[in-house]
Scaffold this motif. Structure first.
Motif, PDB file in Angstrom:
ATOM      1  N   TYR A  65     -27.918   4.169  32.017  1.00 13.24           N
ATOM      2  CA  TYR A  65     -27.890   3.419  33.279  1.00 13.24           C
ATOM      3  C   TYR A  65     -27.781   1.924  32.968  1.00 13.24           C
ATOM      4  O   TYR A  65     -28.505   1.409  32.109  1.00 13.24           O
ATOM      5  N   VAL A 120     -25.640   0.771  38.066  1.00 15.45           N
ATOM      6  CA  VAL A 120     -26.656   0.668  39.131  1.00 15.45           C
ATOM      7  C   VAL A 120     -26.763  -0.791  39.581  1.00 15.45           C
ATOM      8  O   VAL A 120     -26.383  -1.710  38.848  1.00 15.45           O
ATOM      9  N   GLN A 169     -31.172  -0.129  42.961  1.00  9.55           N
ATOM     10  CA  GLN A 169     -31.076   1.282  42.566  1.00  9.55           C
ATOM     11  C   GLN A 169     -31.921   1.618  41.333  1.00  9.55           C
ATOM     12  O   GLN A 169     -32.092   2.794  41.012  1.00  9.55           O
ATOM     13  N   ILE A 222     -33.662   5.513  39.581  1.00  8.23           N
ATOM     14  CA  ILE A 222     -33.124   6.160  38.373  1.00  8.23           C
ATOM     15  C   ILE A 222     -34.032   7.320  37.957  1.00  8.23           C
ATOM     16  O   ILE A 222     -35.251   7.161  37.862  1.00  8.23           O
TER      17      ILE A 222
END
Lengths: 229, 229
Positions: free
Chosen positions: B6, B40, B44, B48
Motif C-alpha cells: 500500500y 491509497v 484511506q 488498509i
C-alpha cells in the motif's frame, strides 16, 4: 611481540592529536592487541622504519609495515581473525568507509577551525612552523584569522551531530550491539578535538558524549596507554 | 502468491511519492519479489487491511501484515533468506539505521521545503487539505511561505550530498559491491524528491546522479512497476 604504532605528538611527548592515529589506537584496543605508541614530529615521519612513509599512522606489526588507518584496520582483521571483528562483513566495511566520508566532509571542516590554535599551541617549535605554513596555505589566511571563526564553527559542529544523536537512540555502537571500526573512525575525529580544544565538545545530556566516554574507556583500559586529556 | 504494498499516491493514480514506500519498492526489487502496488489516499490509510495502520508502507505478504519500511525489510530478509540480502550482517543492519538517521536529520529538512508545493500539486483535493494542515502546523507558516525558501534549501541539499559523493568514489553501492537496504533508504529519499520536484535534483556530473539512476533501473526492471517521473 613487537608492535609499534607511530603517532604525531605534542611537545610534551604524550598528547597524541592525530585523528587517524586514534582510530588505530581504538582498533587495537577493541582487538585486545598490545602495542608501543611511539611519538614523532612532522619532520620525523620521513625517518620512520624504511623511510617510505609521508604520514601517520604507521604500524610495524611484528615486522609487517602498514600505513593508512583503514588499511591498518583491514590488516588487523585479516591477521587476527580470532579477535573481535572490526568489520563483520563486506557491507560493514563499506559502511565504515561511509563513516569516514561523513567525518572528512561534514565534521572535519568545522573542527579544523575549532582546533587550529589548540593544535598549534601543543606542538614544538619545528612542528608549529610546518603546521602554520600548511594551514595558512589551505585556508588562504593566518592561523589567527582562521581561529576567529571558531565560535560559529563550534555551533555548526554540534548541529552536525544530529544524525549521530538519533542513531544512538537505536543502537549503542555504530557497529550495532558491539563497537566496530566505524566507531573507531568517529571516535578518532572527536578525540582529536578533545585533546586539542579546551572547551567541552558535547553538551552534558548529549548521547554522543556518553558513547564517546565508552570509546575512551576502551582505549584506556585495553590499549593501556595514557590519554592526554 | 499475493503480495500487496500500500502506497500514498497522487491524484493520477500512478505518482507514488512516499520516500518510505520507495524504500520498500527497491527492497522488493533487490530481492526479486513480485508485488501489487496499491495506491491509497491519507484518508484511506485507516481502512488498509485490518484497519490497524496509521501510516504507509504497509505490506501484506501472503497474509502476513507488516508496516514501517525498516520492519518490512527485516521481515523480507527473514522470510526470504535465499534471495539477495538486504542486511548481510548485524553491523550492516545497524549501518542502514545510520543511513536512515542521516536521511531524516540531514536530507529531509531541506527536501521538505523543496518538495512542499510539488507534493501538494499532485494530490487530490482531500489529500491537499490534510497535507496543508499538517505542514502548516509543523512549520508555523503557510505552504506558500514555506516554499519561498526552496531555492536556498535546494543549494543546502546539494551541499549535504558531499559525504555521499566522496563515498561513491570508493564503492559503487552503499552496501559495498552490491546494493543493500542502506541504498534503498537513501534512494527513497531522493525518489520522493524526484517525483515531486520539476528541477533536476543532481548536477549532471554528480556521482550521486549515476548511483541514483542505477537504483531506479533496479526498481523499474525488477519490481516491474511504472515509475511516474
Amino acid at each position: 611481540m613487537t608492535r609499534i604504532l607511530y603517532s604525531l605528538c605534542g611537545a610534551d611527548g604524550r598528547t597524541h592529536y592525530s585523528p587517524h592515529v586514534w582510530k588505530v589506537i581504538m582498533a587495537l584496543g577493541l582487538k585486545g592487541l598490545d602495542f608501543e605508541l611511539r611519538p614523532v614530529t612532522f619532520k620525523q615521519i620521513s625517518g620512520i622504519e624504511d623511510g617510505s612513509f609521508t604520514s601517520v599512522p604507521v604500524l610495524n606489526d611484528n615486522g609487517h609495515l602498514e600505513c593508512d588507518s583503514f588499511r591498518i584496520a583491514v590488516h588487523l582483521d585479516e591477521s587476527y581473525p580470532e579477535k573481535a571483528a572490526l568489520f563483520s562483513c563486506p557491507a560493514a566495511r563499506a559502511s565504515a568507509r561511509f563513516a569516514e566520508c561523513f567525518c572528512q566532509s561534514v565534521l572535519h571542516p568545522p573542527l579544523s577551525v575549532v582546533t587550529v590554535l589548540g593544535m598549534h599551541s601543543i606542538m614544538g617549535p619545528e612542528c608549529q612552523v610546518h603546521f602554520r605554513s600548511v594551514r595558512e596555505k589551505r585556508f588562504g589566511k593566518t592561523l589567527e584569522e582562521i581561529a576567529a571563526g571558531r565560535d560559529v564553527e563550534f555551533v555548526s559542529f554540534r548541529e552536525k551531530l544530529e544524525p549521530l544523536r538519533s542513531y544512538l537512540a537505536i543502537h549503542p555502537w555504530f557497529g550495532g550491539e558491539e563497537p566496530q571500526f566505524s566507531d573507531c573512525i568517529l571516535f578518532g575525529t572527536f578525540q582529536w578535538a578533545h585533546v586539542t580544544v579546551k572547551a567541552t565538545l558535547f553538551s552534558e545530556d548529549d548521547p554522543v558524549a556518553d558513547w564517546f566516554g565508552r570509546c575512551r574507556d576502551l582505549c584506556g583500559e585495553l590499549a593501556g596507554i595514557s590519554v592526554a586529556a
